[in-house]
Scaffold this motif. Structure first.
Motif, PDB file in Angstrom:
ATOM      1  N   LYS A 105      60.339  86.768  91.927  1.00  0.00           N
ATOM      2  CA  LYS A 105      59.902  85.091  91.999  1.00  0.00           C
ATOM      3  C   LYS A 105      60.008  84.983  90.274  1.00  0.00           C
ATOM      4  O   LYS A 105      60.634  84.137  90.008  1.00  0.00           O
TER       5      LYS A 105
ATOM      6  N   LYS B 276      44.103  81.656  88.787  1.00  0.00           N
ATOM      7  CA  LYS B 276      45.317  81.644  89.392  1.00  0.00           C
ATOM      8  C   LYS B 276      45.533  80.742  90.638  1.00  0.00           C
ATOM      9  O   LYS B 276      44.629  79.794  90.604  1.00  0.00           O
TER      10      LYS B 276
ATOM     11  N   ALA C 287      46.761  87.623  77.198  1.00  0.00           N
ATOM     12  CA  ALA C 287      48.166  87.938  77.613  1.00  0.00           C
ATOM     13  C   ALA C 287      48.837  87.279  78.717  1.00  0.00           C
ATOM     14  O   ALA C 287      48.291  86.920  79.905  1.00  0.00           O
ATOM     15  N   SER C 288      49.768  86.405  78.499  1.00  0.00           N
ATOM     16  CA  SER C 288      50.299  85.560  79.666  1.00  0.00           C
ATOM     17  C   SER C 288      51.870  85.258  79.395  1.00  0.00           C
ATOM     18  O   SER C 288      52.325  84.850  78.450  1.00  0.00           O
ATOM     19  N   ALA C 289      52.774  86.103  80.373  1.00  0.00           N
ATOM     20  CA  ALA C 289      53.977  86.143  80.330  1.00  0.00           C
ATOM     21  C   ALA C 289      54.481  84.322  80.502  1.00  0.00           C
ATOM     22  O   ALA C 289      55.537  84.009  79.892  1.00  0.00           O
ATOM     23  N   GLN C 290      53.695  83.695  81.058  1.00  0.00           N
ATOM     24  CA  GLN C 290      54.222  82.334  81.220  1.00  0.00           C
ATOM     25  C   GLN C 290      53.805  81.332  79.972  1.00  0.00           C
ATOM     26  O   GLN C 290      55.041  80.673  79.459  1.00  0.00           O
TER      27      GLN C 290
HETATM   28  C1  S3P Z   1      54.090  85.192  85.955  1.00  0.00           C
HETATM   29  C2  S3P Z   1      53.211  85.517  84.981  1.00  0.00           C
HETATM   30  C3  S3P Z   1      51.960  85.732  85.307  1.00  0.00           C
HETATM   31  C4  S3P Z   1      51.810  85.955  87.038  1.00  0.00           C
HETATM   32  C5  S3P Z   1      52.526  84.714  87.638  1.00  0.00           C
HETATM   33  C6  S3P Z   1      54.102  84.680  87.250  1.00  0.00           C
HETATM   34  C7  S3P Z   1      55.535  84.882  85.389  1.00  0.00           C
HETATM   35  O1  S3P Z   1      51.041  84.798  85.031  1.00  0.00           O
HETATM   36  O2  S3P Z   1      50.240  86.075  87.335  1.00  0.00           O
HETATM   37  O3  S3P Z   1      52.474  84.806  89.268  1.00  0.00           O
HETATM   38  O4  S3P Z   1      56.558  84.455  85.752  1.00  0.00           O
HETATM   39  O5  S3P Z   1      55.720  84.580  84.024  1.00  0.00           O
HETATM   40  P1  S3P Z   1      50.610  84.860  83.463  1.00  0.00           P
HETATM   41  O6  S3P Z   1      51.559  85.037  82.668  1.00  0.00           O
HETATM   42  O7  S3P Z   1      50.024  83.332  83.106  1.00  0.00           O
HETATM   43  O8  S3P Z   1      49.173  85.751  83.704  1.00  0.00           O
END
Ligand code: S3P
Length: 424
Positions: A21, A342, A166-169
């Motif tokens: 995803k 979440k 820490a957040s990839a988003q």
């Molecule tokens: C995601 C990063 C994660 C994860 C989410 C998808 C992404 O969130 O929980 O389901 O695609 O970058 P966070 O980066 O906010 O922790």
């Protein structure tokens, strides 16, 4: 409502799960922002990914599906985006809303992003702050950091930003804005989060600087269209890794799963719990490591899961909690307050679900302690309309006397529309 019955036999088989995803969102985004044709194969078909596809169609990008699940994107660069006629509906997808915020921060028009009840409760201040510092104008509902979000983009300048969580988003939103900004953008993460955006910027011909917990991009880069095959989603595979691991005598192979080291905490934790998981035929697919995962079931043991594993494991705690509930001894999970923000409050949802299956659980603000049992007691359980909670409880049902009955189970379609075909 969905009933899942106890499995009386070990699980055996060779399965595939939908495309990742996270990588899927990024393939659609970078394909839309690049110049030229991109061909994206093995996109998940889940509702979240489709939200991102629709969002870019709303922004004027030509996207078509011609061959089965392959998506063709005719990108015209950042300037190719046009103001949407309506509000963009991100549905349940936090990734769509946050990454799109980064794209729109640099575009000279106003857009409103909205979502469902769950997304309207999730914190957006974490993207509003850095993107505002770069020069965009973002306003949350009634001045709160909550959606709907109104974004008026324009000329941006690069920033140095130390991320509080820490957040990839959030990192990806800043990178997407940084690619459009004047000068360099430097991000410091408290812990390395998934690096799919960084890999994809390189894959689409851009440059990104990586140095420990620092990521940087130079603004004004042009990206070029590319073919991307999305690997199987390790977060979807995790449900079957756990199902096979906890049912002694099982043997399951999940084909062509992404095993990026920023995402593989679930494998490390299951191994620590005593699971036998083998990576077979490891290879690279469009910049991402991929392998078949072969799991053999046997009795697991409880472990301590500390905060150092959070970023690599963030979406797998619900299903790991089911593994813990069926392990010998106690599992202590700590440093996971982010789970409260979440698709649902996952600490609360896991606690309620496990307790209704007869498991002793201690809930803390930032973690859980779970005492394992021999088997679970069947019951009616609540998914909180959260796809990962619904799928975790379904796997619990395979190990519960009398099975489980899950309310609102169709939410699995957010990431894994074919999930129940594999469970039934
Ligand atoms: C995601 C990063 C994660 C994860 C989410 C998808 C992404 O969130 O929980 O389901 O695609 O970058 P966070 O980066 O906010 O922790």
């Amino acid at each position: 409502m969905k009933r899942v019955l106890q499995s009386k036999k070990p699980l055996r088989g060779d399965i595939s799960v939908p495309g990742d995803k996270s990588i899927g969102h990024r393939a659609v985004i970078f394909g839309s922002m690049a110049h030229g044709l991109s061909r994206i194969s093995n996109l998940s078909g889940g509702e979240d990914n489709l939200r991102t596809v629709q969002a870019f169609k709303d922004l004027g990008v030509k996207i078509s599906t011609e061959e089965g699940e392959t998506l063709y994107i005719e990108g015209k660069g950042w300037e190719g985006l046009t103001a949407p006629k309506n509000i963009i509906d991100c549905g349940n997808s936090g990734t769509t809303m946050r990454l799109l915020s980064g794209v729109l921060a640099g575009r000279p028009f106003t857009t409103i992003l909205d979502g469902d009840q769950s997304l309207r409760r999730r914190p957006m201040q974490r993207v509003i702050d850095p993107l505002s510092r770069m020069g965009a104008n973002l306003v949350g509902r009634d001045g709160t950091g909550l959606a709907p979000l109104e974004i008026s983009g324009g000329r941006l300048k690069g920033i140095e930003y130390s991320m509080p969580i820490a957040s990839a988003q959030v990192k990806s939103a800043i990178l997407l804005a940084g690619l459009q900004a004047e000068g360099v953008t430097i991000i410091e993460e408290p812990q390395n989060s998934r690096n799919h955006s960084e890999l994809m910027i390189k894959g689409f011909g851009g440059e990104v600087g990586l140095d420990g917990r620092h990521v940087s991009v130079q603004g004004g880069q042009t990206l070029h269209g590319k073919d991307v095959r999305i690997p199987g989603d390790i977060s979807s595979a995790a449900f079957f890794l756990v199902a096979a691991a906890v049912i002694p005598g099982s043997q399951v192979v999940v084909r062509r799963v992404g095993v990026n080291p920023t995402r593989d905490g679930v494998i490390e934790i299951l191994r620590r719990m005593g699971a036998e998981i083998e990576l077979v035929g490891a290879t690279m697919e469009t910049g991402e490591p991929v392998a078949d995962l072969k799991v053999t079931g046997r009795r697991l043991k409880g472990v301590e899961i500390g905060s150092e594993l959070v970023a690599r494991t963030i979406d797998e705690y619900p299903i790991l909690a089911i593994a813990a509930a069926l392990a010998d001894g106690v599992t202590v999970i700590s440093g996971v307050k982010e789970l409260r923000f979440k698709e649902s409050d996952r600490i609360l949802a896991i606690t309620e679900g496990l307790r209704s299956l007869g498991v002793e659980v201690e809930e803390r603000e930032d973690g859980l302690t779970i005492r394992g049992r021999e088997t679970l007691q069947g019951n009616k359980v609540r998914s909180f309309s959260d796809h990962r909670i619904a799928m975790s409880l379904a796997i619990a049902g395979l190990c519960a006397e009398g099975g489980v009955e899950i309310d609102d189970a169709q939410c699995v379609a957010i990431s894994f529309p074919t999930f129940f075909d594999l469970v039934d």
